[in-house]
Design an enzyme around this catalytic site. Sequence first.
Site, mmCIF file in Angstrom:
data_model
loop_
_atom_site.group_PDB
_atom_site.id
_atom_site.type_symbol
_atom_site.label_atom_id
_atom_site.label_comp_id
_atom_site.label_asym_id
_atom_site.label_seq_id
_atom_site.Cartn_x
_atom_site.Cartn_y
_atom_site.Cartn_z
ATOM 1 N N LYS A 21 0.811 -1.231 0.000
ATOM 2 C CA LYS A 21 0.000 0.000 0.000
ATOM 3 C C LYS A 21 0.839 1.273 0.000
ATOM 4 C CE LYS A 21 -4.186 -1.995 1.931
ATOM 5 N NZ LYS A 21 -5.186 -2.029 3.000
ATOM 6 N N ASP A 50 -10.098 2.216 1.718
ATOM 7 C CA ASP A 50 -10.193 1.757 3.111
ATOM 8 C C ASP A 50 -10.718 2.911 3.968
ATOM 9 O OD1 ASP A 50 -9.102 -0.821 2.668
ATOM 10 O OD2 ASP A 50 -7.063 -0.025 2.802
HETATM 11 P P1 NAD Z 1 -0.957 -4.450 10.963
HETATM 12 O O1 NAD Z 1 -0.057 -5.553 11.377
HETATM 13 O O2 NAD Z 1 -0.510 -3.454 9.953
HETATM 14 O O3 NAD Z 1 -1.391 -3.616 12.264
HETATM 15 C C1 NAD Z 1 -1.881 -4.220 13.431
HETATM 16 C C2 NAD Z 1 -1.403 -3.370 14.623
HETATM 17 O O4 NAD Z 1 -2.027 -3.863 15.803
HETATM 18 C C3 NAD Z 1 0.095 -3.444 14.854
HETATM 19 O O5 NAD Z 1 0.606 -2.132 14.968
HETATM 20 C C4 NAD Z 1 0.236 -4.230 16.162
HETATM 21 O O6 NAD Z 1 1.343 -3.829 16.936
HETATM 22 C C5 NAD Z 1 -1.067 -3.882 16.835
HETATM 23 N N1 NAD Z 1 -1.510 -4.847 17.843
HETATM 24 C C6 NAD Z 1 -1.552 -6.194 17.748
HETATM 25 N N2 NAD Z 1 -2.081 -6.721 18.857
HETATM 26 C C7 NAD Z 1 -2.408 -5.685 19.656
HETATM 27 C C8 NAD Z 1 -3.008 -5.587 20.936
HETATM 28 N N3 NAD Z 1 -3.398 -6.659 21.606
HETATM 29 N N4 NAD Z 1 -3.191 -4.352 21.462
HETATM 30 C C9 NAD Z 1 -2.793 -3.253 20.788
HETATM 31 N N5 NAD Z 1 -2.228 -3.286 19.573
HETATM 32 C C10 NAD Z 1 -2.038 -4.491 19.021
HETATM 33 O O7 NAD Z 1 -2.300 -5.155 10.495
HETATM 34 P P2 NAD Z 1 -3.472 -4.499 9.645
HETATM 35 O O8 NAD Z 1 -3.218 -4.719 8.222
HETATM 36 O O9 NAD Z 1 -3.709 -3.124 10.131
HETATM 37 O O10 NAD Z 1 -4.692 -5.434 10.026
HETATM 38 C C11 NAD Z 1 -5.258 -5.433 11.319
HETATM 39 C C12 NAD Z 1 -6.584 -6.160 11.281
HETATM 40 O O11 NAD Z 1 -7.470 -5.423 10.455
HETATM 41 C C13 NAD Z 1 -6.527 -7.562 10.677
HETATM 42 O O12 NAD Z 1 -7.358 -8.404 11.421
HETATM 43 C C14 NAD Z 1 -7.103 -7.393 9.295
HETATM 44 O O13 NAD Z 1 -7.749 -8.549 8.843
HETATM 45 C C15 NAD Z 1 -8.094 -6.291 9.532
HETATM 46 N N6 NAD Z 1 -8.404 -5.500 8.344
HETATM 47 C C16 NAD Z 1 -9.705 -5.328 8.020
HETATM 48 C C17 NAD Z 1 -10.042 -4.580 6.918
HETATM 49 C C18 NAD Z 1 -11.486 -4.422 6.549
HETATM 50 O O14 NAD Z 1 -11.758 -4.002 5.425
HETATM 51 N N7 NAD Z 1 -12.420 -4.700 7.441
HETATM 52 C C19 NAD Z 1 -9.040 -3.983 6.143
HETATM 53 C C20 NAD Z 1 -7.715 -4.164 6.502
HETATM 54 C C21 NAD Z 1 -7.413 -4.927 7.614
#
Ligand code: NAD
Length: 282
Positions: free
Chosen positions: A73, A109
């Site tokens: 991205k 998004d």
């Molecule tokens: P990412 O790895 O870029 O970011 C996740 C963040 O969460 C990280 O910074 C990590 O340190 C933090 N984290 C993890 N566990 C944590 C906790 N217990 N407390 C606090 N922070 C915590 O991942 P991402 O791409 O942002 O995806 C995150 C989630 O969002 C995934 O489950 C993904 O499937 C979902 N997602 C959904 C959509 C949608 O359209 N609904 C789009 C993108 C991502």
Amino acid sequence: TSESYLVGLIGDGITRSLTPPMHETEARNHGLHYLYRPVDLEVIGRPGEDVGELLRAGRDLGFNAFNITHPCKQLVLDHLDEVAPEAAALRAVNTVVIRDGRFVGHNTDVSGFAAGFRAVLPGAAKDRVVQVGTGGAGSAVASALLSAGVQTLHLFDVDPARAGERAAAMAELFPGQQVAAATAETLPELVRAADGLVNATPVGMHHHPGTPVDPGLLEARQWVADVVYLPVETELVAAARARGCQVLDGGHMAVGQAVDAFRLITGVEPDRARMRAHFLDL
Ligand code: NAD
């Protein structure tokens, strides 16, 4: 018409993404010839850095557009001719439309989460919001929340440096609003005082069960949003609902990004409710 569409999704491990069937089914309902193929970097053994090369190859082979996901991205920005303001400000693009051989980047998004937020939580109080998770999804969601008028946004991440950087970047983009990082110590008090709580961590996914925040902190006057959509009813969403909170599940963002991408690609207005119903069936 004889117009047809060839669309791809470039990302790592996306072979089973629900976005291709969402687009193809909606297109069929409009009588459009529309093929949407996953281009899984893991399967073809290519690094994210190859996204520009893949885009140019796709253009030459007649693709109309690509969705772009992890880890491309940000990487894709270097290869675009034009970037929509929201995506440029965030420095993240998830949709590239190819027009006259030019690559135009968008971020659905952000707009997709915002559309769900407006539709499902129309009267949501926006004075104080706490968001956990400040990665890829989290930066889109934070930007959407601030654009929607959230006055004070607290960001928490298990990686405190990431939360701090994201808070600083958002504060710069939204100078009239308050954005600050929360710590594990301040989080419970901030959640209790908030109007709304947003989960943008992977916690709550099938292979990542649990809740990112103790749901015992929640009260019925608060709203709760989740970005996790596998399952749609996460432990957090279920617990919040049980406590009487209004909830926005992660399916709305997943559908919202597809709705906005479909419109950008085809110029045809998709049926949001139909896409949501189909998504829930997948
Ligand atoms: P990412 O790895 O870029 O970011 C996740 C963040 O969460 C990280 O910074 C990590 O340190 C933090 N984290 C993890 N566990 C944590 C906790 N217990 N407390 C606090 N922070 C915590 O991942 P991402 O791409 O942002 O995806 C995150 C989630 O969002 C995934 O489950 C993904 O499937 C979902 N997602 C959904 C959509 C949608 O359209 N609904 C789009 C993108 C991502």
